[in-house]
Design an enzyme around this catalytic site. Structure first.
Site, mmCIF file in Angstrom:
data_model
loop_
_atom_site.group_PDB
_atom_site.id
_atom_site.type_symbol
_atom_site.label_atom_id
_atom_site.label_comp_id
_atom_site.label_asym_id
_atom_site.label_seq_id
_atom_site.Cartn_x
_atom_site.Cartn_y
_atom_site.Cartn_z
ATOM 1 N N THR A 231 0.819 -1.219 0.000
ATOM 2 C CA THR A 231 0.000 0.000 0.000
ATOM 3 C C THR A 231 0.851 1.266 0.000
ATOM 4 O O THR A 231 0.321 2.371 -0.058
ATOM 5 C CB THR A 231 -0.949 0.031 1.220
ATOM 6 O OG1 THR A 231 -0.152 -0.091 2.412
ATOM 7 C CG2 THR A 231 -1.954 -1.098 1.153
ATOM 8 N N GLY A 232 2.168 1.123 0.086
ATOM 9 C CA GLY A 232 3.049 2.290 0.064
ATOM 10 C C GLY A 232 3.377 2.740 -1.347
ATOM 11 O O GLY A 232 2.927 2.148 -2.337
ATOM 12 N N TYR B 285 16.061 4.298 12.477
ATOM 13 C CA TYR B 285 15.616 3.750 11.197
ATOM 14 C C TYR B 285 16.793 3.161 10.429
ATOM 15 O O TYR B 285 16.753 2.014 9.959
ATOM 16 C CB TYR B 285 14.944 4.857 10.364
ATOM 17 C CG TYR B 285 14.715 4.490 8.918
ATOM 18 C CD1 TYR B 285 13.620 3.724 8.543
ATOM 19 C CD2 TYR B 285 15.602 4.904 7.920
ATOM 20 C CE1 TYR B 285 13.419 3.375 7.204
ATOM 21 C CE2 TYR B 285 15.409 4.561 6.596
ATOM 22 C CZ TYR B 285 14.319 3.807 6.243
ATOM 23 O OH TYR B 285 14.134 3.465 4.934
ATOM 24 N N GLU C 227 20.034 5.738 3.657
ATOM 25 C CA GLU C 227 20.182 6.279 5.019
ATOM 26 C C GLU C 227 21.250 5.519 5.794
ATOM 27 O O GLU C 227 21.800 6.037 6.767
ATOM 28 C CB GLU C 227 18.848 6.215 5.766
ATOM 29 C CG GLU C 227 17.829 7.244 5.310
ATOM 30 C CD GLU C 227 18.213 8.684 5.648
ATOM 31 O OE1 GLU C 227 18.672 8.946 6.769
ATOM 32 O OE2 GLU C 227 18.074 9.536 4.756
ATOM 33 N N ASP D 43 -4.126 -10.464 4.418
ATOM 34 C CA ASP D 43 -3.927 -9.911 5.759
ATOM 35 C C ASP D 43 -2.641 -10.450 6.355
ATOM 36 O O ASP D 43 -2.382 -11.660 6.289
ATOM 37 C CB ASP D 43 -5.091 -10.312 6.687
ATOM 38 C CG ASP D 43 -6.305 -9.437 6.462
ATOM 39 O OD1 ASP D 43 -6.136 -8.308 5.958
ATOM 40 O OD2 ASP D 43 -7.427 -9.885 6.784
ATOM 41 N N SER E 33 18.580 0.892 2.206
ATOM 42 C CA SER E 33 18.392 2.344 2.146
ATOM 43 C C SER E 33 19.703 3.116 2.172
ATOM 44 O O SER E 33 20.632 2.771 2.911
ATOM 45 C CB SER E 33 17.539 2.761 3.344
ATOM 46 O OG SER E 33 17.589 4.161 3.520
HETATM 47 P P1 GDP Z 1 14.930 10.938 4.521
HETATM 48 O O1 GDP Z 1 16.156 11.271 3.753
HETATM 49 O O2 GDP Z 1 14.519 9.512 4.381
HETATM 50 O O3 GDP Z 1 14.978 11.363 5.943
HETATM 51 O O4 GDP Z 1 13.740 11.748 3.772
HETATM 52 P P2 GDP Z 1 12.926 13.067 4.190
HETATM 53 O O5 GDP Z 1 12.204 13.494 2.966
HETATM 54 O O6 GDP Z 1 12.101 12.821 5.404
HETATM 55 O O7 GDP Z 1 14.041 14.121 4.572
HETATM 56 C C1 GDP Z 1 15.043 14.523 3.658
HETATM 57 C C2 GDP Z 1 15.854 15.678 4.219
HETATM 58 O O8 GDP Z 1 15.046 16.847 4.280
HETATM 59 C C3 GDP Z 1 16.362 15.449 5.662
HETATM 60 O O9 GDP Z 1 17.701 15.844 5.739
HETATM 61 C C4 GDP Z 1 15.482 16.360 6.494
HETATM 62 O O10 GDP Z 1 16.119 16.855 7.677
HETATM 63 C C5 GDP Z 1 15.251 17.500 5.517
HETATM 64 N N1 GDP Z 1 14.062 18.301 5.864
HETATM 65 C C6 GDP Z 1 14.026 19.653 6.037
HETATM 66 N N2 GDP Z 1 12.810 20.047 6.404
HETATM 67 C C7 GDP Z 1 12.026 18.936 6.476
HETATM 68 C C8 GDP Z 1 10.657 18.716 6.810
HETATM 69 O O11 GDP Z 1 9.903 19.637 7.133
HETATM 70 N N3 GDP Z 1 10.215 17.427 6.763
HETATM 71 C C9 GDP Z 1 11.027 16.390 6.401
HETATM 72 N N4 GDP Z 1 10.541 15.154 6.354
HETATM 73 N N5 GDP Z 1 12.334 16.575 6.102
HETATM 74 C C10 GDP Z 1 12.830 17.824 6.131
#
Ligand code: GDP
Length: 325
Positions: free
Chosen positions: A9-10, A150, A128, A57, A126
């Site tokens: 679903t993602g 994570y 990350e 499920d 990932s």
């Molecule tokens: P991630 O790389 O999996 O953590 O994807 P995200 O889209 O959540 O975040 C990407 C980058 O955007 C990270 O370095 C966040 O710190 C930065 N960022 C800046 N402002 C925001 C915000 O308002 N929301 C999120 N989600 N990320 C942000």
């Protein structure tokens, strides 16, 4: 050919289902029971394939149900895309993230090993995991340095996938995917938050957008391109690990400029920095080297960041206009 997708679903589950249905696969998706059953298949509906995916499920934390699912579905390919996938929430829920994102992957590996060892297995690894980067451009050989619960959970799942490949001879591969986005991206991720914000402001539904660290840099690609790399990995004779990336990195600030610019707005007038969106530890920059995926899989990113951001803003304008009507 039959396929089982966790996290169906993602965002990626939806695009992968679309790709595999187009190739003639019978697609089964593992779905976690939820009180919001009416909206659970929203992304599949957006792609027009909701009725075509068989929903099963289940839950990544329930090994016996996973084993029975393998016995019933008898998949030829298994894609483990399910996770607690939002980095920021992982500090708030570190144990749940470990159980679902880390142990959950091992539950799927165990279910494959016990009940369906001939199935090919894909693990959603990932970028990350590179966290505090050890090399300016990250490849399959770059050492990892996870910077969030994570990332630590994903790293465990990554090495367990390698371990099951080497210990039990499973056809198990890791796709180390850099950030990948689309109109189906969850609203809490920064790209979608920005495209939704730009659309709201353009339509007069909001006056500002609060974000965290605007200097973070990411290598952003399109999820529709990236699910092709997943499939290609499982078509190889030997399983392996691959970085999937565009090879270009851009700041959150520049990404805002693109999104707001698409609707004729200057982001500097609307984007405000709010410390609430900063993280306890930040991943400052990610930049992937997709050379191996290109050489071995013949894969490369097709969609530019400019094209993708325009598609995402247009989709959010469409969503808000439909609601306003
Ligand atoms: P991630 O790389 O999996 O953590 O994807 P995200 O889209 O959540 O975040 C990407 C980058 O955007 C990270 O370095 C966040 O710190 C930065 N960022 C800046 N402002 C925001 C915000 O308002 N929301 C999120 N989600 N990320 C942000």
């Amino acid at each position: 050919m039959r396929v089982l997708i966790t996290g169906v679903t993602g965002q990626d589950g939806a695009y992968l289902s679309q790709l595999l249905l187009g190739k003639g696969y019978e697609v089964f998706g593992l779905v976690r029971r939820s009180a919001s059953a009416d909206v659970i298949d929203e992304r599949l509906r957006w792609l027009g394939i909701a009725g075509k995916v068989h929903m099963v499920d289940g839950n990544l934390t329930d090994l016996s149900a996973l084993i029975r699912t393998m016995q019933d579905v008898k998949p030829d390919e298994v894609y483990n895309l399910g996770a607690q996938s939002f980095v920021k929430s992982s500090w708030q829920q570190p144990l749940l993230t470990g159980q679902v994102t880390g142990i959950g992957a091992v539950n799927v590996l165990e279910a494959v090993r016990i009940a369906r060892p001939q199935a090919k297995f894909y693990q959603a690894s990932s970028s990350e995991m590179f966290g505090l980067i050890q090399e300016p451009v990250q490849s399959e050989k770059t050492p990892f340095y996870p910077r969030s619960p994570y990332a630590a959970a994903k790293l465990y799942a990554h090495w367990m996938t390698v371990n099951y490949r080497e210990s039990f001879g499973l056809h198990a591969s890791n796709g180390i995917l850099f950030n990948h986005e689309s109109p189906l991206r969850g609203i809490e991720f920064v790209t979608r938050k920005v495209t939704d914000g730009a659309a709201r402001i353009k339509l007069g539904l909001a006056t500002e957008l609060k974000l965290g660290n605007l200097d973070a840099k990411r290598d952003w690609g399109h999820a529709r391109d990236y699910v092709q790399a997943m499939w290609l990995m499982l078509q190889q004779e030997t399983p392996d690990d691959y970085v999937v990336a565009t090879g270009r990195t851009v700041t959150v600030r520049d990404m805002c400029r693109l999104a707001f610019g698409h609707v004729g707005l200057n982001y500097e007038e609307f984007v405000k920095v709010d410390p609430a969106f900063m993280r306890p530890a930040e991943v400052d920059v990610l930049l992937g080297d997709p050379a191996k995926a290109k050489a071995k899989l013949g894969w490369q990113a097709e969609t530019s960041l400019e094209t993708m951001m325009a598609e995402m803003v247009d989709a959010d304008l469409f969503r808000h206009r439909s609601r306003m009507r």
